[in-house]
Design an enzyme around this catalytic site. Structure first.
Site, PDB file in Angstrom:
ATOM      1  N   ASP A  60      27.572 -11.665  19.948  1.00  0.00           N
ATOM      2  CA  ASP A  60      27.556 -10.705  18.849  1.00  0.00           C
ATOM      3  C   ASP A  60      26.663 -11.248  17.742  1.00  0.00           C
ATOM      4  OD1 ASP A  60      28.067  -9.070  16.650  1.00  0.00           O
ATOM      5  OD2 ASP A  60      30.207  -8.869  17.100  1.00  0.00           O
ATOM      6  N   VAL A  61      25.549 -10.570  17.494  1.00  0.00           N
ATOM      7  CA  VAL A  61      24.568 -11.064  16.524  1.00  0.00           C
ATOM      8  C   VAL A  61      25.105 -11.086  15.100  1.00  0.00           C
ATOM      9  CG1 VAL A  61      22.554 -10.399  17.898  1.00  0.00           C
ATOM     10  CG2 VAL A  61      23.546  -8.760  16.265  1.00  0.00           C
ATOM     11  N   ASN A  87      15.887  -7.883  17.617  1.00  0.00           N
ATOM     12  CA  ASN A  87      15.680  -6.509  18.057  1.00  0.00           C
ATOM     13  C   ASN A  87      16.959  -5.673  18.081  1.00  0.00           C
ATOM     14  OD1 ASN A  87      14.200  -4.288  19.612  1.00  0.00           O
ATOM     15  ND2 ASN A  87      15.773  -4.871  21.090  1.00  0.00           N
ATOM     16  N   TYR A 152      20.116   3.199   8.198  1.00  0.00           N
ATOM     17  CA  TYR A 152      19.011   2.713   9.030  1.00  0.00           C
ATOM     18  C   TYR A 152      17.799   2.395   8.154  1.00  0.00           C
ATOM     19  CZ  TYR A 152      15.979   2.462  13.164  1.00  0.00           C
ATOM     20  OH  TYR A 152      15.115   2.042  14.147  1.00  0.00           O
ATOM     21  N   LYS A 156      16.110  -1.291   7.524  1.00  0.00           N
ATOM     22  CA  LYS A 156      14.733  -1.559   7.938  1.00  0.00           C
ATOM     23  C   LYS A 156      13.835  -1.901   6.746  1.00  0.00           C
ATOM     24  CE  LYS A 156      15.540  -1.031  12.311  1.00  0.00           C
ATOM     25  NZ  LYS A 156      15.592  -2.225  13.178  1.00  0.00           N
TER      26      LYS A 156
END
Length: 257
Positions: A60-61, A87, A152, A156
């Site tokens: 789990d990042v 990613n 999102y 980003k």
């Protein structure tokens, strides 16, 4: 890239898998990471069947302890870590007033906090090596607004800022940090979204492309995952050693308008 070691998160499919494959094709040892253990193992096995050096480490990042453990395992097994590709990503679309706060926070955690955590733990290794390539997968949504994508877009935009800071801190140590900003890419995630839209509008799938996507993209097409992967290979290569702190756009002309 031969004999280098690369860690790619969110690599069980789509852009991440193709980046892992192209790195492996260039001679790198690739660690395929994903939250889903079975999908992660399947992706690594597929690369191994193609004759590449690939291993799976699902984690789990967003969990810093798991990230630290993964980096330590890679360091012990390979003795180095040359390339990191952040990613992993998720998506949710809703107007701001309807966007669940916990969902917003989760998107930020996966797509902004997680790259920070990964960079935090690989930087000491790369500094010691006096070499490193970090590629953060951002988006054109990190450069322009898009209604319904408050989380999102925020993530980003943030990861592009993180990229610039990482580039400045890494420059004296042979580390480059760049962000790739794809536009509309032909992935299963995008196909699913377009399929849902075609059902909602009760129009054929191709009509959604023609009516919704292509008016935004001057080249009138979806980019391929290989196009994104090829550019990742370039950014990780010796040819791109002077490129750092950049938000590299591949969008078929989307942001030129």
């Amino acid at each position: 890239m031969r004999k280098q070691v690369a860690l790619v998160t969110g690599a069980a499919g789509g852009i991440g898998f193709e980046i892992a494959r192209e790195f492996a094709r260039e001679g790198a040892s690739v660690i395929v990471s994903d939250l889903r253990p079975e999908a992660c193992e399947k992706a690594a096995s597929k690369l191994a069947e193609e004759g590449f050096d690939a291993a799976a480490i699902p984690y789990d990042v967003t969990k810093e302890a798991q990230v630290a453990d993964t980096v330590n395992v890679i360091q012990k097994q390979y003795g180095r870590l040359d390339i990191l590709v952040n990613n992993a990503g998720i998506q949710h679309v809703a107007p701001i007033e309807e966007f669940p706060t916990d969902t917003f926070e989760q998107l930020i955690k996966v797509m902004l906090t997680a790259p920070f955590i990964a960079m935090k733990h690989v930087f000491p290794i790369m500094k010691k090596q006096q070499f490193g390539r970090i590629i953060n997968i951002a988006s054109v949504n990190g450069l322009v607004g898009f209604a319904g994508k408050s989380a999102y877009n925020s993530a980003k935009h943030g990861v592009i800022g993180l990229t610039k800071v990482g580039a400045l801190e890494g420059a004296p140590h042979g580390i480059t940090v760049n962000a790739l900003c794809p536009g509309y890419v032909d992935t299963q995630l995008v196909r699913n979204q377009l399929s849902d839209l075609s059902k909602t509008r009760n129009v054929p799938y191709d009509s959604v492309l023609e009516q919704v996507i292509f008016p935004l993209v001057p080249q009138k097409r979806l980019l391929s995952v290989k196009e994104i992967a090829d550019y990742a290979v370039f950014l990780a290569s010796e040819k791109a050693k002077g490129v750092t702190g950049q938000a590299v756009v591949l969008d078929g002309g989307y942001t030129a308008q």
